[in-house]
Design a protein around this motif. Structure first.
Motif, PDB file in Angstrom:
ATOM      1  N   UNK A 151      -3.540  10.114 -15.660  1.00  0.00           N
ATOM      2  CA  UNK A 151      -4.576   9.157 -15.185  1.00  0.00           C
ATOM      3  C   UNK A 151      -4.094   8.041 -14.394  1.00  0.00           C
ATOM      4  N   UNK A 152      -3.287   7.398 -14.987  1.00  0.00           N
ATOM      5  CA  UNK A 152      -2.593   6.084 -14.327  1.00  0.00           C
ATOM      6  C   UNK A 152      -1.984   6.273 -12.960  1.00  0.00           C
ATOM      7  N   UNK A 153      -1.441   7.283 -12.859  1.00  0.00           N
ATOM      8  CA  UNK A 153      -0.794   7.837 -11.413  1.00  0.00           C
ATOM      9  C   UNK A 153      -2.086   8.146 -10.368  1.00  0.00           C
ATOM     10  N   UNK A 154      -2.987   8.864 -10.949  1.00  0.00           N
ATOM     11  CA  UNK A 154      -4.240   9.165 -10.067  1.00  0.00           C
ATOM     12  C   UNK A 154      -5.028   7.896  -9.615  1.00  0.00           C
ATOM     13  N   UNK A 155      -5.194   7.210 -10.631  1.00  0.00           N
ATOM     14  CA  UNK A 155      -5.795   5.916 -10.267  1.00  0.00           C
ATOM     15  C   UNK A 155      -5.062   4.974  -9.252  1.00  0.00           C
ATOM     16  N   UNK A 156      -3.707   4.887  -9.471  1.00  0.00           N
ATOM     17  CA  UNK A 156      -2.901   4.170  -8.381  1.00  0.00           C
ATOM     18  C   UNK A 156      -2.803   4.702  -7.208  1.00  0.00           C
ATOM     19  N   UNK A 157      -3.106   6.436  -7.089  1.00  0.00           N
ATOM     20  CA  UNK A 157      -3.039   7.040  -6.033  1.00  0.00           C
ATOM     21  C   UNK A 157      -4.430   6.817  -5.149  1.00  0.00           C
ATOM     22  N   UNK A 158      -5.485   6.872  -6.114  1.00  0.00           N
ATOM     23  CA  UNK A 158      -6.919   6.348  -5.394  1.00  0.00           C
ATOM     24  C   UNK A 158      -7.018   5.170  -4.776  1.00  0.00           C
ATOM     25  N   UNK A 159      -6.443   4.140  -5.556  1.00  0.00           N
ATOM     26  CA  UNK A 159      -6.524   2.625  -5.127  1.00  0.00           C
ATOM     27  C   UNK A 159      -5.555   2.460  -3.643  1.00  0.00           C
ATOM     28  N   UNK A 160      -4.392   3.065  -3.674  1.00  0.00           N
ATOM     29  CA  UNK A 160      -3.670   3.175  -2.688  1.00  0.00           C
ATOM     30  C   UNK A 160      -4.027   3.571  -1.205  1.00  0.00           C
TER      31      UNK A 160
ATOM     32  N   UNK B 256       0.812  -1.208   0.143  1.00  0.00           N
ATOM     33  CA  UNK B 256      -0.056  -0.034   0.061  1.00  0.00           C
ATOM     34  C   UNK B 256       0.792   1.228   0.042  1.00  0.00           C
ATOM     35  N   UNK B 257       2.192   1.190   0.200  1.00  0.00           N
ATOM     36  CA  UNK B 257       3.001   2.348   0.163  1.00  0.00           C
ATOM     37  C   UNK B 257       3.950   2.199  -1.188  1.00  0.00           C
TER      38      UNK B 257
ATOM     39  N   UNK C 175      -3.142   3.298   2.183  1.00  0.00           N
ATOM     40  CA  UNK C 175      -1.723   3.575   1.973  1.00  0.00           C
ATOM     41  C   UNK C 175      -1.707   4.823   1.347  1.00  0.00           C
ATOM     42  N   UNK C 176      -0.828   5.104   0.464  1.00  0.00           N
ATOM     43  CA  UNK C 176      -0.457   6.109  -0.163  1.00  0.00           C
ATOM     44  C   UNK C 176       0.546   5.863  -1.539  1.00  0.00           C
ATOM     45  N   UNK C 177       0.320   6.728  -2.520  1.00  0.00           N
ATOM     46  CA  UNK C 177       1.272   6.687  -3.614  1.00  0.00           C
ATOM     47  C   UNK C 177       1.664   7.967  -3.869  1.00  0.00           C
ATOM     48  N   UNK C 178       3.380   7.722  -3.876  1.00  0.00           N
ATOM     49  CA  UNK C 178       4.044   9.032  -4.141  1.00  0.00           C
ATOM     50  C   UNK C 178       4.985   9.125  -5.203  1.00  0.00           C
TER      51      UNK C 178
END
Length: 113
Positions: A61-70, A43-44, A75-78
């Protein structure tokens, strides 16, 4: 397009390093890989953009989608080490407020942000 290389940091975050162009051709593979990592309990996640020479709306969009799921998984996506073109696109879209950049993948989860 296959999977992008991954590794773990000392703090336990998983780093994904897409390279080249993160556009409508490559973005679906990144989105799928991010979702699979998060669904698998990682999740990190840090996306190392040091090798990404170009990003478009599909890549964002792929980054934002990953951020939302994380975040839904607790967790978080950075993102880390973005190239100048990536920084410019983030600033133009104001996504730099949501996806704050970090100097390197290894320190992305060292601060409280």
């Amino acid at each position: 397009m296959g999977q992008y290389p991954t590794r773990s940091t000392a703090s336990g975050a998983v780093v994904v390093r897409p390279d080249g162009r993160l556009n409508m051709v490559a973005a679906p593979a990144l989105r799928k890989q991010l979702h699979a990592l998060i669904d698998g309990g990682n999740t990190r996640v840090v996306v190392d953009l040091s090798g990404t020479e170009f990003i478009d709306s599909s890549g964002l969009g792929a980054l934002i989608s990953g951020l939302k799921v994380a975040r839904q998984a607790g967790g978080d996506l950075r993102i880390a080490a973005p190239t100048r073109q990536v920084v410019t696109v983030l600033e133009l879209t104001n996504l730099n407020r949501v996806l704050r950049t970090h100097e390197s993948p290894d320190v992305a989860f060292d601060d409280p942000s």
